[in-house]
Design a protein around this motif. Structure first.
Motif, PDB file in Angstrom:
ATOM      1  N   THR A 502      67.420  34.139  11.947  1.00 28.27           N
ATOM      2  CA  THR A 502      68.682  32.865  11.686  1.00 28.27           C
ATOM      3  C   THR A 502      69.744  32.795  12.713  1.00 28.27           C
ATOM      4  O   THR A 502      69.967  31.900  12.989  1.00 28.27           O
ATOM      5  CB  THR A 502      68.634  32.641  10.442  1.00 28.27           C
ATOM      6  N   LEU A 503      70.125  33.710  12.604  1.00 29.10           N
ATOM      7  CA  LEU A 503      71.866  34.342  13.407  1.00 29.10           C
ATOM      8  C   LEU A 503      71.437  33.484  14.983  1.00 29.10           C
ATOM      9  O   LEU A 503      72.150  33.516  15.565  1.00 29.10           O
ATOM     10  CB  LEU A 503      71.664  35.226  12.935  1.00 29.10           C
ATOM     11  N   TRP A 504      70.382  33.971  15.158  1.00 32.50           N
ATOM     12  CA  TRP A 504      69.520  34.199  16.672  1.00 32.50           C
ATOM     13  C   TRP A 504      69.655  32.490  16.964  1.00 32.50           C
ATOM     14  O   TRP A 504      69.900  31.949  17.430  1.00 32.50           O
ATOM     15  CB  TRP A 504      68.301  34.969  16.389  1.00 32.50           C
ATOM     16  N   LEU A 505      69.134  32.170  15.798  1.00 36.77           N
ATOM     17  CA  LEU A 505      68.443  30.159  15.852  1.00 36.77           C
ATOM     18  C   LEU A 505      70.068  30.059  16.457  1.00 36.77           C
ATOM     19  O   LEU A 505      69.958  28.851  16.516  1.00 36.77           O
ATOM     20  CB  LEU A 505      68.128  30.027  15.209  1.00 36.77           C
ATOM     21  N   MET A 506      71.098  29.789  15.511  1.00 38.34           N
ATOM     22  CA  MET A 506      71.957  29.226  15.407  1.00 38.34           C
ATOM     23  C   MET A 506      73.294  29.806  16.920  1.00 38.34           C
ATOM     24  O   MET A 506      73.523  28.879  17.062  1.00 38.34           O
ATOM     25  CB  MET A 506      72.903  29.917  13.874  1.00 38.34           C
ATOM     26  N   GLY A 507      72.564  31.145  17.057  1.00 38.55           N
ATOM     27  CA  GLY A 507      73.669  31.108  18.816  1.00 38.55           C
ATOM     28  C   GLY A 507      72.760  30.527  19.683  1.00 38.55           C
ATOM     29  O   GLY A 507      73.527  30.668  20.250  1.00 38.55           O
ATOM     30  N   ASN A 508      71.415  29.973  19.596  1.00 40.31           N
ATOM     31  CA  ASN A 508      70.697  29.254  20.863  1.00 40.31           C
ATOM     32  C   ASN A 508      70.019  28.243  20.886  1.00 40.31           C
ATOM     33  O   ASN A 508      69.487  28.288  21.848  1.00 40.31           O
ATOM     34  CB  ASN A 508      69.804  30.645  21.046  1.00 40.31           C
ATOM     35  N   ALA A 509      70.460  27.572  19.700  1.00 42.12           N
ATOM     36  CA  ALA A 509      69.124  26.802  19.595  1.00 42.12           C
ATOM     37  C   ALA A 509      69.859  24.931  20.199  1.00 42.12           C
ATOM     38  O   ALA A 509      69.703  24.131  20.533  1.00 42.12           O
ATOM     39  CB  ALA A 509      68.497  26.202  18.501  1.00 42.12           C
ATOM     40  N   VAL A 510      71.077  25.733  19.813  1.00 49.27           N
ATOM     41  CA  VAL A 510      72.145  24.045  19.892  1.00 49.27           C
ATOM     42  C   VAL A 510      71.681  23.502  21.632  1.00 49.27           C
ATOM     43  O   VAL A 510      71.813  22.334  21.951  1.00 49.27           O
ATOM     44  CB  VAL A 510      73.127  24.529  19.737  1.00 49.27           C
ATOM     45  N   ALA A 511      72.047  25.202  21.919  1.00 48.38           N
ATOM     46  CA  ALA A 511      72.109  24.185  23.594  1.00 48.38           C
ATOM     47  C   ALA A 511      71.360  24.476  24.471  1.00 48.38           C
ATOM     48  O   ALA A 511      71.596  23.654  25.148  1.00 48.38           O
ATOM     49  CB  ALA A 511      73.465  25.721  23.992  1.00 48.38           C
ATOM     50  N   LYS A 512      70.494  25.562  24.384  1.00 45.87           N
ATOM     51  CA  LYS A 512      68.982  25.292  24.318  1.00 45.87           C
ATOM     52  C   LYS A 512      67.929  24.531  22.879  1.00 45.87           C
ATOM     53  O   LYS A 512      67.197  25.802  22.701  1.00 45.87           O
ATOM     54  CB  LYS A 512      68.439  26.156  25.122  1.00 45.87           C
ATOM     55  N   PRO A 513      67.973  23.401  22.957  1.00 47.58           N
ATOM     56  CA  PRO A 513      66.975  23.243  22.092  1.00 47.58           C
ATOM     57  C   PRO A 513      65.871  23.924  21.986  1.00 47.58           C
ATOM     58  O   PRO A 513      64.993  23.764  20.932  1.00 47.58           O
ATOM     59  CB  PRO A 513      67.168  21.066  21.651  1.00 47.58           C
ATOM     60  N   ASP A 514      64.918  24.022  23.010  1.00 45.72           N
ATOM     61  CA  ASP A 514      63.539  24.535  23.087  1.00 45.72           C
ATOM     62  C   ASP A 514      63.666  25.340  22.914  1.00 45.72           C
ATOM     63  O   ASP A 514      62.493  26.012  22.197  1.00 45.72           O
ATOM     64  CB  ASP A 514      63.225  23.925  24.395  1.00 45.72           C
ATOM     65  N   ASN A 515      64.279  26.307  22.295  1.00 42.46           N
ATOM     66  CA  ASN A 515      64.682  27.982  21.336  1.00 42.46           C
ATOM     67  C   ASN A 515      64.343  27.513  20.338  1.00 42.46           C
ATOM     68  O   ASN A 515      63.371  28.309  19.728  1.00 42.46           O
ATOM     69  CB  ASN A 515      66.498  28.515  22.187  1.00 42.46           C
ATOM     70  N   ALA A 516      65.011  26.369  19.808  1.00 41.97           N
ATOM     71  CA  ALA A 516      63.831  26.461  18.531  1.00 41.97           C
ATOM     72  C   ALA A 516      63.240  25.996  18.275  1.00 41.97           C
ATOM     73  O   ALA A 516      62.431  26.212  16.903  1.00 41.97           O
ATOM     74  CB  ALA A 516      65.252  24.877  17.658  1.00 41.97           C
ATOM     75  N   GLY A 517      62.257  25.032  19.607  1.00 39.68           N
ATOM     76  CA  GLY A 517      60.833  24.589  19.011  1.00 39.68           C
ATOM     77  C   GLY A 517      60.321  25.934  19.401  1.00 39.68           C
ATOM     78  O   GLY A 517      59.091  25.611  18.718  1.00 39.68           O
ATOM     79  N   ALA A 518      60.352  26.543  20.378  1.00 41.92           N
ATOM     80  CA  ALA A 518      59.640  27.699  20.551  1.00 41.92           C
ATOM     81  C   ALA A 518      59.571  28.571  19.401  1.00 41.92           C
ATOM     82  O   ALA A 518      58.454  29.626  19.198  1.00 41.92           O
ATOM     83  CB  ALA A 518      60.096  28.501  22.215  1.00 41.92           C
ATOM     84  N   ALA A 519      60.503  28.394  18.443  1.00 42.61           N
ATOM     85  CA  ALA A 519      60.285  29.602  18.065  1.00 42.61           C
ATOM     86  C   ALA A 519      60.152  29.594  16.333  1.00 42.61           C
ATOM     87  O   ALA A 519      59.928  29.794  15.663  1.00 42.61           O
ATOM     88  CB  ALA A 519      62.091  30.211  17.347  1.00 42.61           C
ATOM     89  N   ALA A 520      60.377  27.773  16.283  1.00 42.53           N
ATOM     90  CA  ALA A 520      59.813  27.418  15.074  1.00 42.53           C
ATOM     91  C   ALA A 520      58.525  27.776  14.010  1.00 42.53           C
ATOM     92  O   ALA A 520      59.024  28.022  12.560  1.00 42.53           O
ATOM     93  CB  ALA A 520      59.817  26.051  14.792  1.00 42.53           C
ATOM     94  N   SER A 521      57.664  27.997  14.547  1.00 48.00           N
ATOM     95  CA  SER A 521      56.663  28.394  13.905  1.00 48.00           C
ATOM     96  C   SER A 521      56.301  29.394  13.463  1.00 48.00           C
ATOM     97  O   SER A 521      56.163  30.099  12.206  1.00 48.00           O
ATOM     98  CB  SER A 521      55.030  27.937  14.690  1.00 48.00           C
ATOM     99  N   ASP A 522      56.943  30.640  14.296  1.00 50.25           N
ATOM    100  CA  ASP A 522      57.437  32.281  13.628  1.00 50.25           C
ATOM    101  C   ASP A 522      58.554  32.223  12.638  1.00 50.25           C
ATOM    102  O   ASP A 522      58.345  32.925  11.903  1.00 50.25           O
ATOM    103  CB  ASP A 522      57.680  32.725  15.441  1.00 50.25           C
ATOM    104  N   TYR A 523      59.733  31.557  12.996  1.00 51.55           N
ATOM    105  CA  TYR A 523      60.459  31.464  11.910  1.00 51.55           C
ATOM    106  C   TYR A 523      60.056  31.178  10.642  1.00 51.55           C
ATOM    107  O   TYR A 523      60.661  31.397   9.659  1.00 51.55           O
ATOM    108  CB  TYR A 523      61.610  30.147  12.385  1.00 51.55           C
ATOM    109  N   MET A 524      59.515  29.874  10.480  1.00 50.54           N
ATOM    110  CA  MET A 524      58.118  29.043   9.466  1.00 50.54           C
ATOM    111  C   MET A 524      57.192  30.342   8.630  1.00 50.54           C
ATOM    112  O   MET A 524      57.700  31.009   7.034  1.00 50.54           O
ATOM    113  CB  MET A 524      57.643  28.183   9.646  1.00 50.54           C
ATOM    114  N   HIS A 525      56.872  31.157   9.636  1.00 53.13           N
ATOM    115  CA  HIS A 525      55.932  32.502   8.908  1.00 53.13           C
ATOM    116  C   HIS A 525      56.919  33.910   8.512  1.00 53.13           C
ATOM    117  O   HIS A 525      56.287  34.156   7.329  1.00 53.13           O
ATOM    118  CB  HIS A 525      54.797  32.975   9.724  1.00 53.13           C
ATOM    119  N   LEU A 526      57.456  33.323   8.902  1.00 53.77           N
ATOM    120  CA  LEU A 526      59.111  35.333   9.103  1.00 53.77           C
ATOM    121  C   LEU A 526      59.699  35.184   7.569  1.00 53.77           C
ATOM    122  O   LEU A 526      59.142  35.527   7.091  1.00 53.77           O
ATOM    123  CB  LEU A 526      59.838  34.970   9.734  1.00 53.77           C
ATOM    124  N   PHE A 527      60.002  33.803   6.955  1.00 57.59           N
ATOM    125  CA  PHE A 527      60.595  32.825   5.961  1.00 57.59           C
ATOM    126  C   PHE A 527      59.381  33.267   4.915  1.00 57.59           C
ATOM    127  O   PHE A 527      59.465  33.636   3.918  1.00 57.59           O
ATOM    128  CB  PHE A 527      61.153  31.529   6.927  1.00 57.59           C
TER     129      PHE A 527
END
Length: 598
Positions: A502-527
């Motif tokens: 979650t902290l990684w997304l907060m620090g890396n997704a705003v400036a580069k939205p593709d980071n959020a898109g690439a991470a989303a599925s793994d994040y959902m399953h991690l959650f």
């Protein structure tokens, strides 16, 4: 024919010992549902699932639905009689408002009974489950007159409901829809357009079908800001509220599809059909999401349900199928070979399915309880916290349970070997039927993006911070217990991985939205893994306490529960580290290729 036994004992354990049912008895919805009543409801639902719905599952799949030249659709043989049993038993209104003829029982019970019925026959279960969403949408956004006309009959089950969103050129991006609504001058509208993939869009089970249709009023803004929702019945209600003249809508075709053959998935044509606005003009998505959010929880339940029946059949097969000898020496020396249940890899597959199923059931029922508490909680703070949980966990329940449900069906098929690939045993149908749940009501990639892109930041991150605090508090409160320390240690590691992600997304997704898109599925399953781990923590705690109370009658069940929980913590929860590593890798490699290179 496949076998199925409703997991009533597991549900009773969950509601009694994990959700602490007795503490809820003073609340509306729960006053009329003490544990003995809940047990009776579950028992009857299990009976209907096994005796009425299960025998129609394979035959309904083979026969499918039939469309006549006039556009009418006939459900498979036996479905009409089964639906009459469902309707006459009051199941359609189990958790509905008594003001409209419902029984007003907890959403938790409706969720549990819905799992049983979806396990037995998921294609059949889709007919009534969509009506529940229609009830919720009309109750929340309809006029008093609309509620009076539609809700009693939907709650009774005499009428059924649908949701009409998707068009041939647009699905997820509803801003592209073309279905139009023209004011008729009498308060109604004329609806014209085509919708596709409409589950239960036309059939012969009920007296009327109430379509909730998204359309754009002439002159409305482009995009999602100009979408409205309309109630468009198959038969126009007459002065007494009964089905009258046929509306100008029809089933143009039945979709030819991979699974759920027993459900009528329709292309719906609206040719100037009469409809009435639900809620405010141009605010249709708000009304539709009332329906869709509940539908997403139901779809998650379908993933669990198919995983459960797939597990039961794979386990039964593994106990009987003779192949090879146990690595540690013959276990059935009087037979030419040992049953495959002795082999560690077969047990790995079965334990994996079982551990995810039991955690998924617990999470589904807890989330259903939160739906109840969002309505009847004792104070505003409790209601708000429950609403936050439901909003945050809805994409997790939908996305993770359906992904795992499909994986569980495939794993069960693997246990059967070659027999799993042919029709005789029925497990190949589970695989086909499970696949759609990952797609409809918003694909799982969309669920993941919703979680990462919207739910995490909502209200300043209030919901996710509350989730972290609740899981962390459980770990802290139980880490000194010898019985629970291994569980809390594993869960805390998973929680730490989730917080780091979650902290990684907060620090890396705003400036580069593709980071959020690439991470989303793994994040959902991690959650999802952490949510499952939390539920296993609560189940292990409850089982340990019951064993300490020396409730001998439950000992075999509780010992099995503890062994399954240990397997999850040792063998499945460590996947959080893998998910974190993928998330932290960022989007560069994902986005590296030019489109032409694919």
């Amino acid at each position: 024919m496949p076998v199925y036994r409703a997991p009533q004992d597991d549900v009773l354990f969950l509601i009694r010992d994990v959700l602490e049912w007795d503490r809820l008895g003073h609340l509306p919805r729960f006053r009329d549902a003490p544990l003995d009543v809940a047990g009776a409801v579950l028992g009857e639902a299990g009976r209907i699932a096994t005796e009425v719905l299960l025998p129609l599952n394979q035959s309904g799949d083979r026969e499918g639905c039939r469309r006549a030249e006039d556009g009418s659709v006939t459900a498979p043989k036996g479905f009409r009689e089964a639906y009459a049993t469902y309707r006459d038993g009051g199941w359609a209104g189990l958790a509905a408002d008594p003001a409209f003829g419902g029984q007003g029982l907890p959403q938790v019970l409706w969720t549990a009974t819905s799992e049983f019925m979806a396990s037995a026959n998921v294609a059949f279960s889709l007919y009534p489950v969509l009506s529940t969403g229609a009830v919720e949408a009309i109750a929340a956004h309809g006029t008093p007159e609309q509620k009076a006309v539609y809700l009693p009959k939907l709650v009774e089950g005499r009428w059924t409901g649908t949701m009409n969103l998707t068009e041939p050129h647009c699905g997820t991006d509803l801003g592209l829809l073309r279905t139009k609504a023209v004011p008729a001058g009498d308060g109604s509208y004329r609806i014209s357009g085509q919708k596709i993939f409409i589950s239960a869009g036309e059939h012969d089970l009920s007296d009327n079908i109430v379509h909730l249709v998204l359309a754009r009023i002439e002159g409305a803004p482009a995009g999602v800001k100009g979408i409205s929702m309309f109630v468009v019945p198959k038969f126009l209600p007459d002065a007494s509220g009964e089905p009258g003249a046929r509306n100008a809508l029809s089933c143009g075709a039945l979709e030819r599809k991979m699974g759920i053959h027993g459900n009528a998935t329709c292309v719906m044509n609206y040719d100037g059909a009469t409809g009435w606005l639900i809620g405010e003009a141009d605010k249709g998505l708000r009304a539709m999401f009332t329906m869709m959010n509940g539908a997403r929880l139901c779809v998650g339940l379908q993933g669990l349900a198919i995983g459960e029946i797939a597990y039961q059949n794979a386990a039964a097969y593994a106990r009987e199928r003779l192949q090879g000898r146990a690595l540690s020496g013959a276990k059935a020396p009087e037979k030419p070979a040992d049953p495959i249940i002795v082999h560690p890899d077969v047990r790995r597959m079965l334990m994996t399915i079982r551990a995810f199923n039991e955690a998924g059931r617990a999470l589904s029922l807890l989330t259903a309880l939160k739906v109840d508490l969002a309505h009847v909680g004792e104070d505003a703070a409790e209601r708000q916290a429950a609403e936050d949980w439901v909003g945050l966990l809805t994409p997790v329940v939908k996305g993770v349970l359906t992904d795992r449900g499909f994986e569980n069906a495939v794993t069960a098929q693997q246990v059967f070997g070659g027999h799993g690939y042919i029709e005789e045993w029925g497990v190949e149908q589970f695989v086909r039927d499970a696949r759609i749940a990952q797609i409809y009501e918003g694909t799982n990639g969309v669920q993941a993006l919703d979680l990462v892109g919207r739910k995490l930041a909502l209200n300043g991150g209030r919901a996710v911070q509350a989730f972290f605090a609740e899981v962390g508090a459980f770990c802290e409160a139980n880490r000194q217990s010898d019985a629970l320390n291994p569980t809390t240690k594993a869960l805390k590691k998973g929680l730490n991985d989730l917080q780091q992600a979650t902290l990684w997304l907060m620090g890396n997704a705003v400036a580069k939205p593709d980071n959020a898109g690439a991470a989303a599925s793994d994040y959902m399953h991690l959650f999802g893994l952490v949510a499952f781990g939390y539920m296993w923590g609560r189940m292990i705690k409850a089982a340990t306490e019951r064993l300490a109370a020396d409730e001998a009658g439950d000992r075999a069940f509780l010992d099995t529960k503890l062994a399954t929980g240990r397997f999850f913590m040792e063998r499945l929860l460590p996947e959080t580290g893998l998910r974190l590593a993928r998330i932290s890798a960022g989007a560069d490699s994902t986005m590296a290729l030019a489109a032409e290179a694919f």
